[in-house]
Design a protein around this motif. Structure first.
Motif, short mmCIF file in Angstrom:
data_model
loop_
_atom_site.label_atom_id
_atom_site.label_comp_id
_atom_site.label_asym_id
_atom_site.label_seq_id
_atom_site.Cartn_x
_atom_site.Cartn_y
_atom_site.Cartn_z
N SER A 31 0.85 -1.19 0.00
CA SER A 31 0.00 0.00 0.00
C SER A 31 0.89 1.24 0.00
CB SER A 31 -0.90 0.01 1.24
OG SER A 31 -1.51 1.27 1.38
N SER A 128 2.48 0.14 -13.64
CA SER A 128 1.41 0.11 -12.63
C SER A 128 1.46 1.41 -11.83
CB SER A 128 1.55 -1.09 -11.70
OG SER A 128 2.69 -0.96 -10.88
N ASN A 130 -0.31 2.88 -8.26
CA ASN A 130 -1.11 2.59 -7.07
C ASN A 130 -1.26 3.89 -6.28
OD1 ASN A 130 1.12 0.28 -7.43
ND2 ASN A 130 -0.90 -0.61 -7.21
N THR A 142 -8.61 3.49 -2.60
CA THR A 142 -7.43 3.10 -3.39
C THR A 142 -7.79 3.02 -4.87
OG1 THR A 142 -7.87 0.74 -3.15
CG2 THR A 142 -6.44 1.75 -1.51
N ASP A 144 -5.87 1.28 -8.30
CA ASP A 144 -4.76 0.53 -8.89
C ASP A 144 -4.99 0.46 -10.39
OD1 ASP A 144 -3.59 -0.07 -6.41
OD2 ASP A 144 -4.91 -1.79 -6.14
#
Length: 186
Positions: A31, A128, A130, A142, A144
């Protein structure tokens, strides 16, 4: 850089989201809010195939930061690999045939034989992002986002030997196969 932990479960439990016959390996991504300090990692390597004789680079860049109640991790990767294979394959359009030579020895003959030289170059790009935001101690939002792109350049060079198909037959005098045109093909 992106993994925050791994859970290994040997037997399935009712509380697991997904089940499995032999067990579960749960890869937990990190995270962005768990970062205690700035994250910056660069990984570079080279891959050299045994038969391809080409060295290809690959690498990953990962950066991340957490600020109070917001955090972000970005990862970008590029990988190129060359894979080389040599193959021998029997193809049986007409099925296997039983042949007997002039001495009475029986043997099985496939329809055709292919000898192939194959090479594939695989280019993979990935990224990616996040993002995490904690508006309060009891809630977290969140996002992603993942991207992956794969290009494969595949080249194959083959030689076909007609044996039992297309009128092929054994020429005992020459110890070779002839196709329907009478050419020696082996």
């Amino acid at each position: 850089e992106l993994l925050g932990g791994v859970d290994i479960v040997k037997t399935a439990r009712a509380s697991d989201i997904e089940g499995a016959l032999g067990g579960i390996v749960n890869l937990k991504t990190r995270s962005p809010l768990s970062l205690k300090e700035a994250l910056a990692v660069v990984t570079l390597k080279a891959d050299n195939g045994e038969y391809s004789k080409e060295t290809k680079p690959s690498g990953t860049i990962t950066v991340g930061q957490a600020w109070d109640n917001f955090g972000a991790i970005l990862s970008i990767s590029k990988d190129t690999k060359v894979v080389h294979n040599d193959e021998a394959q029997n193809l049986n359009r007409n099925g296997f045939a039983w042949h007997e030579d002039s001495k009475g020895v029986s043997y099985v003959v496939p329809g055709m034989t292919y000898l192939s030289d194959k090479e594939a170059e695989r280019d993979r790009e990935g990224a990616s992002l996040n993002l995490a935001w904690a508006p309060s101690d009891d809630s977290q939002v969140t996002l992603d986002v993942f991207h992956s792109k794969l290009n494969i350049d595949d080249r194959t060079y083959s030689v076909k030997f007609t044996q039992n198909a297309d009128g092929g037959s054994l020429d005992e005098a020459h110890g070779a196969w002839r196709d329907r045109h009478g050419w020696i093909s082996q």
